[in-house]
Write a protein that holds these residues in place. Structure first.
Motif, PDB file in Angstrom:
ATOM      1  N   VAL A   1       0.969  -1.906   0.236  1.00 10.88           N
ATOM      2  CA  VAL A   1      -0.199  -0.272   0.020  1.00 10.88           C
ATOM      3  C   VAL A   1       1.084   1.254  -0.180  1.00 10.88           C
ATOM      4  O   VAL A   1       2.062   1.101   0.878  1.00 10.88           O
ATOM      5  CB  VAL A   1      -0.816   0.486   0.860  1.00 10.88           C
ATOM      6  CG1 VAL A   1      -0.272   0.032   2.650  1.00 10.88           C
ATOM      7  CG2 VAL A   1      -1.841   1.325   1.231  1.00 10.88           C
ATOM      8  N   SER A   2       0.322   2.392  -0.616  1.00 17.76           N
ATOM      9  CA  SER A   2       1.114   3.618  -0.968  1.00 17.76           C
ATOM     10  C   SER A   2       0.779   4.152   0.580  1.00 17.76           C
ATOM     11  O   SER A   2      -0.525   4.025   1.368  1.00 17.76           O
ATOM     12  CB  SER A   2       0.559   4.534  -1.753  1.00 17.76           C
ATOM     13  OG  SER A   2       1.734   5.429  -2.054  1.00 17.76           O
ATOM     14  N   LEU A   3       1.879   4.844   0.234  1.00 16.59           N
ATOM     15  CA  LEU A   3       2.150   5.975   2.142  1.00 16.59           C
ATOM     16  C   LEU A   3       1.513   6.829   1.757  1.00 16.59           C
ATOM     17  O   LEU A   3       2.347   8.482   2.658  1.00 16.59           O
ATOM     18  CB  LEU A   3       2.685   5.482   2.724  1.00 16.59           C
ATOM     19  CG  LEU A   3       3.430   4.142   3.739  1.00 16.59           C
ATOM     20  CD1 LEU A   3       4.526   4.223   4.306  1.00 16.59           C
ATOM     21  CD2 LEU A   3       1.990   3.247   4.251  1.00 16.59           C
ATOM     22  N   LEU A   4       1.091   7.430   0.697  1.00 18.52           N
ATOM     23  CA  LEU A   4       0.758   8.856   0.572  1.00 18.52           C
ATOM     24  C   LEU A   4      -0.994   8.853   1.281  1.00 18.52           C
ATOM     25  O   LEU A   4      -1.424   8.077   0.738  1.00 18.52           O
ATOM     26  CB  LEU A   4       0.295   8.713  -0.530  1.00 18.52           C
ATOM     27  CG  LEU A   4       1.907   9.356  -1.979  1.00 18.52           C
ATOM     28  CD1 LEU A   4       1.049   9.453  -3.814  1.00 18.52           C
ATOM     29  CD2 LEU A   4       2.375  10.161  -1.710  1.00 18.52           C
ATOM     30  N   LYS A   5      -1.645  10.122   1.617  1.00 20.80           N
ATOM     31  CA  LYS A   5      -1.751  10.805   2.375  1.00 20.80           C
ATOM     32  C   LYS A   5      -3.491  11.169   0.945  1.00 20.80           C
ATOM     33  O   LYS A   5      -2.928  10.794  -0.279  1.00 20.80           O
ATOM     34  CB  LYS A   5      -2.512  12.058   2.787  1.00 20.80           C
ATOM     35  CG  LYS A   5      -1.703  11.615   3.902  1.00 20.80           C
ATOM     36  CD  LYS A   5      -1.418  12.963   5.341  1.00 20.80           C
ATOM     37  CE  LYS A   5      -0.610  13.081   6.115  1.00 20.80           C
ATOM     38  NZ  LYS A   5      -0.772  14.370   7.056  1.00 20.80           N
ATOM     39  N   SER A   6      -4.914  10.716   1.275  1.00 19.55           N
ATOM     40  CA  SER A   6      -5.871  10.575   0.458  1.00 19.55           C
ATOM     41  C   SER A   6      -5.290  12.124  -0.570  1.00 19.55           C
ATOM     42  O   SER A   6      -6.030  12.387  -1.428  1.00 19.55           O
ATOM     43  CB  SER A   6      -6.497  10.382   0.936  1.00 19.55           C
ATOM     44  OG  SER A   6      -6.814  11.478   1.815  1.00 19.55           O
ATOM     45  N   THR A   7      -5.053  13.189   0.157  1.00 25.63           N
ATOM     46  CA  THR A   7      -4.891  14.478  -0.315  1.00 25.63           C
ATOM     47  C   THR A   7      -3.923  14.517  -1.298  1.00 25.63           C
ATOM     48  O   THR A   7      -2.914  15.420  -2.186  1.00 25.63           O
ATOM     49  CB  THR A   7      -4.479  15.961   0.383  1.00 25.63           C
ATOM     50  OG1 THR A   7      -3.730  14.983   1.136  1.00 25.63           O
ATOM     51  CG2 THR A   7      -5.721  16.340   1.853  1.00 25.63           C
TER      52      THR A   7
ATOM     53  N   GLU B   1      -5.746   4.868  11.604  1.00 26.65           N
ATOM     54  CA  GLU B   1      -4.401   3.764  10.949  1.00 26.65           C
ATOM     55  C   GLU B   1      -4.372   3.130   8.954  1.00 26.65           C
ATOM     56  O   GLU B   1      -5.917   3.317   8.837  1.00 26.65           O
ATOM     57  CB  GLU B   1      -5.945   2.281  11.851  1.00 26.65           C
ATOM     58  CG  GLU B   1      -4.243   0.953  11.456  1.00 26.65           C
ATOM     59  CD  GLU B   1      -5.262  -0.197  12.255  1.00 26.65           C
ATOM     60  OE1 GLU B   1      -6.154  -0.865  11.621  1.00 26.65           O
ATOM     61  OE2 GLU B   1      -4.831  -0.344  13.513  1.00 26.65           O
ATOM     62  N   LEU B   2      -4.033   3.670   9.113  1.00 30.56           N
ATOM     63  CA  LEU B   2      -3.565   3.083   7.098  1.00 30.56           C
ATOM     64  C   LEU B   2      -3.176   1.072   6.799  1.00 30.56           C
ATOM     65  O   LEU B   2      -3.620   1.864   6.217  1.00 30.56           O
ATOM     66  CB  LEU B   2      -1.646   4.002   6.897  1.00 30.56           C
ATOM     67  CG  LEU B   2      -2.042   5.510   7.654  1.00 30.56           C
ATOM     68  CD1 LEU B   2      -0.696   5.792   7.985  1.00 30.56           C
ATOM     69  CD2 LEU B   2      -2.923   5.838   6.893  1.00 30.56           C
ATOM     70  N   ALA B   3      -2.628   1.248   7.863  1.00 28.17           N
ATOM     71  CA  ALA B   3      -2.936  -0.873   7.396  1.00 28.17           C
ATOM     72  C   ALA B   3      -2.075  -1.396   8.536  1.00 28.17           C
ATOM     73  O   ALA B   3      -1.848  -1.331   9.828  1.00 28.17           O
ATOM     74  CB  ALA B   3      -1.495  -0.706   6.426  1.00 28.17           C
ATOM     75  N   ARG B   4      -2.209  -2.718   8.887  1.00 27.10           N
ATOM     76  CA  ARG B   4      -3.251  -3.669   9.853  1.00 27.10           C
ATOM     77  C   ARG B   4      -2.647  -5.124   9.225  1.00 27.10           C
ATOM     78  O   ARG B   4      -3.119  -5.336   7.641  1.00 27.10           O
ATOM     79  CB  ARG B   4      -4.389  -3.194  10.551  1.00 27.10           C
ATOM     80  CG  ARG B   4      -4.265  -4.764  11.469  1.00 27.10           C
ATOM     81  CD  ARG B   4      -5.329  -4.528  12.045  1.00 27.10           C
ATOM     82  NE  ARG B   4      -5.595  -3.309  12.940  1.00 27.10           N
ATOM     83  CZ  ARG B   4      -5.233  -4.139  14.594  1.00 27.10           C
ATOM     84  NH1 ARG B   4      -4.847  -4.993  15.625  1.00 27.10           N
ATOM     85  NH2 ARG B   4      -5.281  -2.920  15.424  1.00 27.10           N
ATOM     86  N   TYR B   5      -1.475  -5.590   9.993  1.00 29.84           N
ATOM     87  CA  TYR B   5      -1.341  -7.368   9.459  1.00 29.84           C
ATOM     88  C   TYR B   5      -1.590  -8.422  10.543  1.00 29.84           C
ATOM     89  O   TYR B   5      -0.766  -7.457  11.247  1.00 29.84           O
ATOM     90  CB  TYR B   5       0.397  -7.450   9.116  1.00 29.84           C
ATOM     91  CG  TYR B   5       0.412  -8.816   8.028  1.00 29.84           C
ATOM     92  CD1 TYR B   5      -0.214  -9.586   6.901  1.00 29.84           C
ATOM     93  CD2 TYR B   5       1.267  -9.300   9.329  1.00 29.84           C
ATOM     94  CE1 TYR B   5       0.534 -10.606   7.141  1.00 29.84           C
ATOM     95  CE2 TYR B   5       1.747 -11.043   9.481  1.00 29.84           C
ATOM     96  CZ  TYR B   5       1.395 -11.163   7.620  1.00 29.84           C
ATOM     97  OH  TYR B   5       1.518 -12.523   6.734  1.00 29.84           O
ATOM     98  N   GLU B   6      -2.514  -8.765  10.278  1.00 33.13           N
ATOM     99  CA  GLU B   6      -2.816  -9.847  11.445  1.00 33.13           C
ATOM    100  C   GLU B   6      -1.924 -10.959  11.228  1.00 33.13           C
ATOM    101  O   GLU B   6      -1.405 -11.574  10.599  1.00 33.13           O
ATOM    102  CB  GLU B   6      -4.392 -10.296  11.670  1.00 33.13           C
ATOM    103  CG  GLU B   6      -5.029  -9.634  11.043  1.00 33.13           C
ATOM    104  CD  GLU B   6      -5.360  -8.577  13.293  1.00 33.13           C
ATOM    105  OE1 GLU B   6      -4.982  -8.782  13.737  1.00 33.13           O
ATOM    106  OE2 GLU B   6      -5.893  -6.776  13.026  1.00 33.13           O
ATOM    107  N   LEU B   7      -0.863 -11.435  12.687  1.00 31.12           N
ATOM    108  CA  LEU B   7      -0.690 -12.438  12.373  1.00 31.12           C
ATOM    109  C   LEU B   7      -1.458 -13.786  12.759  1.00 31.12           C
ATOM    110  O   LEU B   7      -1.295 -14.034  14.345  1.00 31.12           O
ATOM    111  CB  LEU B   7       1.208 -12.100  13.731  1.00 31.12           C
ATOM    112  CG  LEU B   7       1.761 -13.401  13.841  1.00 31.12           C
ATOM    113  CD1 LEU B   7       2.055 -13.781  13.014  1.00 31.12           C
ATOM    114  CD2 LEU B   7       2.260 -13.667  14.903  1.00 31.12           C
ATOM    115  N   THR B   8      -1.499 -14.060  12.403  1.00 29.46           N
ATOM    116  CA  THR B   8      -2.947 -15.225  11.776  1.00 29.46           C
ATOM    117  C   THR B   8      -2.075 -17.050  12.376  1.00 29.46           C
ATOM    118  O   THR B   8      -1.186 -17.026  11.516  1.00 29.46           O
ATOM    119  CB  THR B   8      -3.647 -15.447  10.963  1.00 29.46           C
ATOM    120  OG1 THR B   8      -3.537 -15.412  10.260  1.00 29.46           O
ATOM    121  CG2 THR B   8      -4.533 -13.830  11.703  1.00 29.46           C
ATOM    122  N   GLY B   9      -3.233 -18.250  12.815  1.00 26.69           N
ATOM    123  CA  GLY B   9      -2.072 -19.236  12.648  1.00 26.69           C
ATOM    124  C   GLY B   9      -1.114 -19.272  13.679  1.00 26.69           C
ATOM    125  O   GLY B   9      -1.458 -20.515  13.420  1.00 26.69           O
TER     126      GLY B   9
END
Length: 194
Positions: free
Chosen positions: A11-17, A141-149
């Motif tokens: 995901v790009s870390l540019l703001k929506s603006t 929050e911009l992005a989330r990665y769940e440590l699953t399993g």
């Protein structure tokens, strides 16, 4: 709006603006998974997970921020402190690393975020673990990665933030298992993702 990333997604870390982010926080949260103790009781075992940020100049590590070196040499990356037992889990962060993207030296092309079990328990003993990226200016929050399993490994290469063009940054969720109690143990596992 948060974006839930799967392994390998970016995901790009540019703001929506269209502006670039200035300060981001990588947060790590976890809880110890309950274990059986005796016939009727279940009690969690304390687990010390450690968040680290490895700064790379190309494929060469130039600096690292972790529980024993809380601020990068030039001051652009800062660890907020070591949590020895976790507890926040799915809600909040137990350890955080702040990155001032405007101050990261130009020679640093990527920052890799890792998690390791300093006490040596594997990830089958951890629940509700997450790694997330937050715009520190707005708290969004911009992005989330769940440590699953879970799994039989003791380390995880969570994500990397890398330069995207002249002034932008991009986050990629890696989510690769590794073995090691510290970031040093995980260096051979990180190399393929540089």
């Amino acid at each position: 709006m948060s974006v839930n990333l799967a392994k390998g997604q970016s995901v790009s870390l540019l703001k929506s603006t269209g502006e670039t982010l200035t300060v981001v926080r990588m947060g790590l949260g976890w809880r110890s998974a309950p274990r059986k103790r005796g016939f009727f009781s279940r009690r969690p075992r304390e687990i010390d997970l450690d968040a680290s940020a490895l700064l790379y100049d190309g494929k060469v590590m130039s600096d690292v921020v972790f529980f024993s070196h809380l601020v990068s040499n030039e001051g652009s990356v800062q660890h907020t402190g070591d949590n020895l037992v976790g507890g926040a889990g799915a809600g909040g962060d137990d350890e955080s690393i702040l990155v001032d993207l405007t101050k990261v030296p130009r020679r640093v092309t990527q920052i890799v975020f890792t998690v390791s079990s300093y006490t040596g328990q594997n990830f089958m003993e951890v629940q509700n673990a997450h790694c997330r990226l937050v715009d520190e200016t707005t708290g969004k929050e911009l992005a989330r990665y769940e440590l699953t399993g879970g799994g039989p490994h003791t380390g995880q290469i969570m994500a990397k933030v890398e330069r995207d063009g002249e002034s932008g940054w991009r986050m990629t969720a890696i989510g690769a298992p590794a073995s090691g109690r510290t970031f040093r143990d995980m260096l051979p596992f990180i190399e393929p993702f540089l």
